[in-house]
Design an enzyme around this catalytic site. Sequence first.
Site, mmCIF file in Angstrom:
data_model
loop_
_atom_site.group_PDB
_atom_site.id
_atom_site.type_symbol
_atom_site.label_atom_id
_atom_site.label_comp_id
_atom_site.label_asym_id
_atom_site.label_seq_id
_atom_site.Cartn_x
_atom_site.Cartn_y
_atom_site.Cartn_z
ATOM 1 N N CYS A 197 11.012 -36.209 -8.007
ATOM 2 C CA CYS A 197 9.774 -35.697 -7.417
ATOM 3 C C CYS A 197 8.656 -35.794 -8.445
ATOM 4 O O CYS A 197 8.876 -35.457 -9.596
ATOM 5 C CB CYS A 197 9.979 -34.234 -6.993
ATOM 6 S SG CYS A 197 8.472 -33.353 -6.601
ATOM 7 N N PRO A 198 7.471 -36.254 -8.133
ATOM 8 C CA PRO A 198 6.941 -36.553 -6.800
ATOM 9 C C PRO A 198 6.969 -38.048 -6.444
ATOM 10 O O PRO A 198 6.353 -38.437 -5.461
ATOM 11 C CB PRO A 198 5.491 -36.094 -6.934
ATOM 12 C CG PRO A 198 5.123 -36.494 -8.322
ATOM 13 C CD PRO A 198 6.388 -36.337 -9.148
#
Lengths: 76, 138
Positions: free
Chosen positions: A14-15
């Site tokens: 993430c992200p």
Amino acid sequence: MDANKTLDTRGMACPMPIIKTKKAMDELEAGQVLLVIADDPGAKEDFPAWCEQTGNKLVKMEEKDDDIYIYIEKGV
Amino acid sequence: MADEKKKKKIAIVVSENSLDKAMMPMILATSGIALDAEVHVFFTFWGLMLLKKNYKPKLKGMMKPFTGMMIKKMKEQNVATFQELREQCVELGAKFYACSTSMAMMGVKEEDLIDGVEIAGATKFLKLAMDADVTMFI
């Protein structure tokens, strides 16, 4: 299920999977389907939330071993 | 898509420059833009350092010697680096603001900052925050 484009985000944290998905989706036409393969455990919650907010349709999400296959149809 | 409805607006203040607090706004800003939101990030006090060219944030205080270990761990887990995420923010169109007072206080000049940063004061940020759907302080 057939996809117009496949995006492999395995290994990304993430992200990045969402950012790559946004960029890939920008190149598709409405109604076309993007298949995202992810192994970030957060993806199961992140992708439905992303689709809901951006007006894209989460067609199907299935787990295969440790990977998640996410089919997203581009909204109009 | 989201063009028909009004774009959501996210306003973030960043006041620190430790590695952990540097990563958060970059992750939130990139994710916010992926969510079709308009993202504004105001860098003040130590946070201003995060806008300097080639800046590499470190852990702070007693944790400082563990910076290398943390960066290694992040690399092993394929977490994008601070620099990579900052580039993504700029590419995706997050708006970055440098606090003018902090610049004067810390002797930071406009040419020390990465391209595309706007120099602004607290009023500009508060105006953005008043119109924002989400406001965060880091």
